[in-house]
Structures are given as structure tokens and as C-alpha cells.
Design an enzyme around this catalytic site. Structure first.
Site, PDB file in Angstrom:
ATOM      1  N   SER A 183     -81.625   4.510 -13.391  1.00 37.25           N
ATOM      2  CA  SER A 183     -80.648   4.116 -14.409  1.00 37.25           C
ATOM      3  C   SER A 183     -80.874   2.699 -14.913  1.00 37.25           C
ATOM      4  CB  SER A 183     -79.234   4.231 -13.847  1.00 37.25           C
ATOM      5  OG  SER A 183     -79.082   5.434 -13.157  1.00 37.25           O
ATOM      6  N   HIS A 229     -76.930  -0.840 -13.768  1.00 35.54           N
ATOM      7  CA  HIS A 229     -76.986  -0.570 -15.210  1.00 35.54           C
ATOM      8  C   HIS A 229     -76.955  -1.871 -15.995  1.00 35.54           C
ATOM      9  CE1 HIS A 229     -75.206   3.737 -14.606  1.00 35.54           C
ATOM     10  NE2 HIS A 229     -76.304   3.520 -13.925  1.00 35.54           N
TER      11      HIS A 229
END
Ligand SMILES: [Zn+2]
Ligand SMILES: [Zn+2]
Length: 282
Positions: A183, A229
Site C-alpha cells: 500500500s 499510506h
């Protein structure tokens, strides 16, 4: 009667517009005016400057080979993660390669900093959605970015986004909670897509919405590393910034790579600082 200079047994009814040598029908290459011989065509092709994208990379085949390779690597690693506990060999791929801040801290017995990168090609073995979402995002965004910046710079964006994600995990996450997933790299590509689109004057509303939705999801859904993230997003955007803003001209590549190296050094320095700050859990 003229004979083809490449096929002495064949008649030639025309001659090359450039070198005037006679060429048979098979050797004629249609030019805007008259015909050219194969050698002159090749010569002209060599002299033409290589076409470059807006970000200074030669226009290639457009096939996102790195993206496909990374996806294949993640899928293979995922299968190994699923299989390893069942093989009964005492091998645990997830346990051996996942990252937790403790692995880069002073007090933890095993110092294994490579996990900051190896964790990013693993995915949560308990949820197919995790890898499915990441690979789809990687495919859609990678297909756009890889040809635009070229394979080498694209690899740099992916690696530093993944690294940046792990650096954020180091600073913001519980020291013993393991993290896995591409991610960080995917969010790095989101950030890079935003910067590169802005640099080329393209519409960016869709990307902002995409990042916003994904960011909100990563805050709300438990067990998703919003820290990774965020770190990936920032690192990927910074890489794209130096690629897009490097001064044009002969030394453009040099500036781009200097900027990328600078970002890597900052991330290494942050890791060194962060590793002394990881609190011993009581
Ligand atoms: Zn010729
Ligand atoms: Zn010929």
C-alpha cells in the site's frame, strides 16, 4: 538496364532519392517523394533524435514491464505466505519478512532493517481483498506512470514510496505490531500521479478524489496501516516532484537522480533517528 545494388540479379527501375543507387521493388521504401533504399532509411532513423517524454525519458514500447514484474512478485510471495505454514517446515514467510518498528530499534535483539522493504511485497494472508486492491491499483496507476518516467525512475519511485511507508510506520506505529503490504508503494504512485498530472497540465480532480477516498478508508478500517499510506504518499509525491521539476537541458537526468538520491538519504537518516526513538514496550 540498371540492376539492384543489393540484388545484382534483379532489375531496378528506380533509384534511391538520397544515394541514387538503383533498387529493386523489394528494396524500395516508399518516401514522401520517390523511394529510399533500406540503408538510407536506417541511416535516417539513427540520426533522428530519440523521442522523449515530457519528463525526459526515451519513449519506449509503452509496456509496463516493471509493473507486471512487481505484481508477479507480490502474487508469488502471497502464495508462499499462504503455503508456508501448511508445509510444516517451520518456515513462516510472513513472520520472517514483515516489518515492525522493533526490528530497527536499539533494544530489540534482532536488527533486521531489510524488513522495511521486504514487508512491502507481502500481504495480509487472512484477506484476499488486501492484495487484490493493491494489485489493481498498481496496475492502473503503474501503467500510466511507468512509460512516462521510464523504468529506472519508476523503480526508484516504487522503492522509495515503499521505504517511506515503512519510515512512517517506524515513527507512528506500535513497536511490535507487524505491518505488510504494497500500500505504501501504491499510495506513492497516487502521489506521483498527482504531481506528474499537474506538471503536464492534466485534470487532477479525479486523482485527489481517489486519494481522499482511500485515505479515509485507511483511517476507518481497522488493521489497515494509514501510517504506511501517508508515508508512501509523501515519498512518492516528492520523487515525482524532483522528476518533474528538475531543470531541463543536458543535465536533467543528473538533477533527477541527485534529487532521488537525496530523498533516499533523508529516509535513511529518518530511519536512524526513528530507531533510537522506538519506545520499549512495558
Ligand atoms: Zn539510398
Ligand atoms: Zn533489391
Amino acid at each position: 538496364m540498371n540492376l539492384c545494388y543489393r540484388h545484382p540479379d534483379r532489375p531496378a527501375y528506380v533509384q534511391c532519392q538520397r544515394c541514387s543507387r538503383p533498387v529493386c521493388p523489394e528494396c524500395q521504401v516508399q518516401a514522401p517523394v520517390g523511394v529510399h533504399c533500406p540503408e538510407c532509411v536506417e541511416e535516417a532513423r539513427r540520426r533522428r533524435p530519440a523521442q522523449r517524454t515530457q519528463f525526459g525519458t526515451p519513449v519506449g514500447s509503452g509496456r509496463p514491464t516493471v509493473t507486471y514484474t512487481v505484481i508477479a512478485l507480490c502474487v508469488v510471495m502471497y502464495l508462499l505466505q499462504l503455503a508456508s505454514p501448511r508445509l510444516g517446515l517451520g518456515l513462516d514467510v510472513t513472520g520472517a519478512l514483515a516489518y515492525a518498528p522493533a526490528y530497527t530499534s536499539d533494544w530489540f535483539p534482532s536488527f533486521e532493517p531489510w524488513r522495511m522493504l521486504t514487508a512491502t511485497v507481502l500481504h495480509s494472508p487472512s484477506s484476499a481483498m488486501h492484495i487484490l486492491f493493491n494489485m489493481m491499483a498498481l496496475l492502473f496507476v503503474g501503467r500510466v506512470i511507468e512509460p512516462a518516467v521510464g523504468a529506472a525512475r519508476y523503480v526508484a519511485v516504487l522503492l522509495l514510496s515503499a521505504f517511506g511507508g515503512s519510515v512512517a510506520v517506524l515513527f507512528l506505529t506500535d513497536p511490535l505490531t507487524p505491518t505488510v503490504g504494497a500500500s505504501g508503494a501504491v499510495f506513492g504512485l497516487f502521489g506521483a500521479l498527482f504531481i506528474l498530472s499537474r506538471a503536464s497540465g492534466a485534470e487532477t480532480g479525479g486523482i485527489v478524489a481517489l486519494v481522499a477516498v482511500n485515505m479515509v478508508v485507511s483511517f476507518l478500517v481497522p488493521n489497515i496501516s494509514w501510517q504506511g499510506h501517508l508515508g508512501g504518499l509523501v515519498a512518492g509525491a516528492l520523487c515525482a516532484l524532483v522528476i518533474a521539476r528538475a531543470p531541463r537541458g543536458k543535465s536533467r537526468r543528473l538533477w533527477q537522480w541527485a534529487g532521488i538520491t537525496g530523498i533516499a538519504l533523508v529516509l535513511i537518516a529518518l530511519t536512524a533517528v526513528g530507531s533510537t526513538m522506538v519506545a520499549f514496550p512495558v
